[in-house]
Write a protein that holds these residues in place. Structure first.
Motif, PDB file in Angstrom:
ATOM      1  N   ARG A   1       0.801  -1.216   0.000  1.00  0.00           N
ATOM      2  CA  ARG A   1       0.000   0.000   0.000  1.00  0.00           C
ATOM      3  C   ARG A   1       0.834   1.266   0.000  1.00  0.00           C
TER       4      ARG A   1
ATOM      5  N   GLN B   1      -5.646   4.348   5.172  1.00  0.00           N
ATOM      6  CA  GLN B   1      -6.233   3.135   4.631  1.00  0.00           C
ATOM      7  C   GLN B   1      -7.764   3.232   4.613  1.00  0.00           C
TER       8      GLN B   1
ATOM      9  N   PHE C   1      -7.843  -2.889   0.895  1.00  0.00           N
ATOM     10  CA  PHE C   1      -8.373  -2.412   2.157  1.00  0.00           C
ATOM     11  C   PHE C   1      -9.514  -3.316   2.576  1.00  0.00           C
TER      12      PHE C   1
END
Length: 183
Positions: free
Chosen positions: A52, A119, A177
């Motif tokens: 990420r 996130q 996510f």
């Protein structure tokens, strides 16, 4: 006084104020294993092979590139206005679109960074949605201006490559996510 070689201030060799130096391994209970799993999931993005962080790096680099692109385009517009027979209405339209691009790009990078760092799906989705109008404006500066210089074509092509990479990595991050956000 009266201390032997291995003793200092009432402590024997191998024992400190906290007990013996070597301890038998403690058996792990299922509760300990579960808490270790929760701690591993709570680590920041980028730990344990998590991918990420990549959209964040691209957003950071694109922020600097977009600022450079904006300044370069402003100077190029001044150059074209002074040396080329550029119609005033087209020049004003191009300048207004450049200001619109700046606002869109700043908003897109802000929401993308916030969504990536926290996130969160919603800010990242807003950033990905704003990538489309930003890419349309880059295509306009690449193909549809009254006069397009080779430098503008190169700058816009690099910008479109940034957008393609950010869109791909942003979609992958969005899919990774796990929680659905309420805001």
């Amino acid at each position: 006084m009266g201390q032997t070689h291995g003793q200092t201030h009432g402590q024997t060799h191998g024992q400190g104020s906290r007990g013996p130096r070597t301890r038998a391994p403690r058996p792990r209970s299922s509760r300990t294993i579960e808490s270790a799993g929760r701690a591993a999931r709570a680590l920041p993005a980028g730990c344990h092979g998590d991918a990420r962080w990549r959209p964040g790096v691209l957003l950071f680099l694109n922020g600097w590139y977009s600022a450079t692109y904006f300044v370069a385009e402003a100077f190029i517009f001044a150059y074209k206005a002074l040396l080329l027979p550029y119609p005033v209405s087209n020049l004003l339209l191009d300048a207004a679109l450049l200001l619109l691009y700046l606002g869109t790009e700043a908003t897109r990078i802000f929401f993308g960074s916030k969504g990536n760092l926290c996130q969160r799906k919603v800010p990242l989705a807003v950033s990905l949605a704003l990538t489309v109008p930003a890419a349309v404006m880059a295509v306009y500066y690449l193909l549809l201006q009254t006069y397009t210089l080779r430098l503008e074509a190169i700058l816009s092509a690099i910008l479109l490559l940034f957008y393609a990479a950010e869109l791909l990595l942003g979609l992958l991050a969005l899919l990774s996510f796990s929680s659905v956000d309420a805001y």
